[in-house]
Design an enzyme around this catalytic site. Structure first.
Site, PDB file in Angstrom:
ATOM      1  N   THR A  10      70.605  45.271  68.310  1.00 47.76           N
ATOM      2  CA  THR A  10      70.480  45.797  66.940  1.00 47.76           C
ATOM      3  C   THR A  10      69.900  47.214  66.931  1.00 47.76           C
ATOM      4  OG1 THR A  10      70.048  43.534  66.265  1.00 47.76           O
ATOM      5  CG2 THR A  10      69.553  45.223  64.658  1.00 47.76           C
ATOM      6  N   LYS A 100      57.463  45.431  71.652  1.00 46.70           N
ATOM      7  CA  LYS A 100      56.049  45.132  71.362  1.00 46.70           C
ATOM      8  C   LYS A 100      55.422  44.166  72.360  1.00 46.70           C
ATOM      9  CE  LYS A 100      59.121  43.091  68.748  1.00 46.70           C
ATOM     10  NZ  LYS A 100      59.553  42.559  67.498  1.00 46.70           N
ATOM     11  N   ASP A 196      54.473  37.434  67.467  1.00 39.53           N
ATOM     12  CA  ASP A 196      54.936  38.813  67.238  1.00 39.53           C
ATOM     13  C   ASP A 196      53.883  39.603  66.442  1.00 39.53           C
ATOM     14  OD1 ASP A 196      57.382  40.710  67.190  1.00 39.53           O
ATOM     15  OD2 ASP A 196      56.778  40.617  65.096  1.00 39.53           O
ATOM     16  N   LYS A 200      51.329  42.874  67.531  1.00 31.46           N
ATOM     17  CA  LYS A 200      51.230  44.113  66.747  1.00 31.46           C
ATOM     18  C   LYS A 200      49.791  44.404  66.332  1.00 31.46           C
ATOM     19  CE  LYS A 200      56.015  43.675  65.257  1.00 31.46           C
ATOM     20  NZ  LYS A 200      56.913  43.017  64.279  1.00 31.46           N
TER      21      LYS A 200
END
Ligand code: HSE
Length: 393
Positions: A10, A100, A196, A200
């Site tokens: 993507t 990440k 996730d 971050k």
């Protein structure tokens, strides 16, 4: 500037699209960026780049040995990509990454490699997509004391929570929509399990407090157990539910966690769909708020483009992050929590201030307590959903 791209999913296709479509405008401003090679896994897969002359390879050594200045990493591998980034840095190549998982796990290490090899290490795209947050923090820390950061940092979870809250579809239905929109990772368990967002907030907090915070020190609880009855319960009390990564540095101690939160705060409660939202508190400005697309093809590619241009213009910060402070993670703030479970252990009973039973489910509000006390009381209870309550009831 010659570049290579590792990965063509993507975000990789987004970078190629921007470079192709905006080439004239970039050239007019002396930003001559040429893609030399794109590293992909499967050479037989049909691809549709805008530039039909692009060269694809499945051989990493071709990237390593190519005469490129900068490599853009848009892979989602962890260990393999880490090793490749180190090799690339050692061969003098700048790295721009949206990965990440790698940035969070190897933050100190990769900054050290960048410093030693005198290359740029840019990762604006690794946190909150198009929102510029990494660079403002990188600069801030030299002249300001940041003491709190909180944020909606996972678009997939926010999409699910805000949709379920407003429209009431099933969890599985909205997760599928989030996947179709390109928000979710290939394996969405990292999104809905909170991993996730944990990565971050680890990156943002380490950067802001100039301190190493290990991933396993961050209490992480996702949204995969959320049910319609949680939204009903929250709504009756005037709350919305959002997954927030949150950290603060006070009196030399760090509080940091990722978990669903009951909140009334207009800023976060009015953040819908795949949008990310971040609040930063610092000595010089009290606080500021940022909101925008946290995932997506052109959205994340946009952050990569900004990193590329900064490197090309030699405006990128080369005074790399160093963990010069060491603060213990204590999670010592007292908060109330919401819990939904089917069994209430004796440990938990002692912490409850109110309880509502609906069918088989106990909906509990705890007294004010430290997160560690709650974790201890929960023990190995299964099927439980928890949320921190942002304000006093
Ligand atoms: N899966 C991530 C999200 C993509 O949902 O926010 C952006 O990091």
């Amino acid at each position: 500037m010659k570049i290579a791209i590792m990965g063509f999913g993507t975000v990789g296709t987004g970078v190629e699209e921007i470079l192709y479509k905006k080439r004239k405008s970039l050239l007019k401003n002396n930003f001559d960026i040429k893609i030399e090679r794109i590293l992909i896994k499967n050479k037989n897969k049909e691809r549709n780049p805008h530039d039909k002359n692009l060269i694809f390879t499945d051989n990493f050594d071709e990237i390593l040995n190519s005469p490129v200045d900068t490599v853009i990493d848009v892979t989602s591998n962890l260990e393999e990509t880490y090793e490749r980034i180190v090799k690339l840095m050692k061969s003098g190549k700048n790295i721009v990454t949206a990965n990440k998982a790698v940035v969070s796990k190897y933050f100190e290490d990769l900054n050290d490699h960048a410093r030693e090899n005198k290359v740029y290490f840019a990762y604006e795209a690794a946190v909150a997509g198009a929102i510029p947050i990494i660079h403002p923090l990188m600069e801030e820390v030299f002249f300001n004391d940041i003491y709190e950061i909180s944020g909606i940092l996972n678009g997939t979870s926010n999409y699910i929570l805000s949709k379920m809250e407003r429209e009431g579809p099933s969890y599985d239905e909205v997760l599928k929509e989030a996947q179709e929109l390109g928000y979710a990772e290939a394996d969405p368990s990292a999104d809905v399990g909170g991993l996730d967002a944990m990565r971050k907030i680890r990156i943002l907090s380490s950067l802001a407090y100039r301190a190493k915070i290990s991933e396993d020190e961050i209490f992480t609880f996702g949204i995969d157990k959320v049910k319609k009855s949680d939204f009903d319960f929250a709504k009756d009390l005037g709350y919305s539910i959002r997954l927030l990564g949150k950290s603060s540095l006070r009196a030399g101690k760090i509080n940091i966690s990722v978990m669903p939160r009951f909140l009334r705060d207009d800023f976060f409660a009015n953040t819908f769909d795949g949008t990310n939202a971040i609040k930063v508190f610092g000595e010089n400005f009290k606080s500021y708020e940022l909101k925008g697309p946290g995932a997506g093809k052109l959205e994340t590619a946009d952050a990569i483009m900004r990193d590329l241009l900064r490197i090309l213009a030699k405006r990128e910060i080369k005074t790399f992050y160093q963990a010069e402070n060491s603060y213990p993670v204590e999670n010592n703030l007292e908060k109330k929590y919401y819990l939904r479970c089917q069994k209430v252990s004796d440990d938990l009973k002692n912490l409850i201030s109110s309880e509502k039973i609906v069918g088989e489910d106990h909906h509990l509000i705890t007294k004010s307590l430290r997160l560690e006390e709650l974790i201890h009381a929960i023990g190995d209870l299964e099927g439980i959903f928890i949320a921190e309550i942002e304000e006093e009831i």
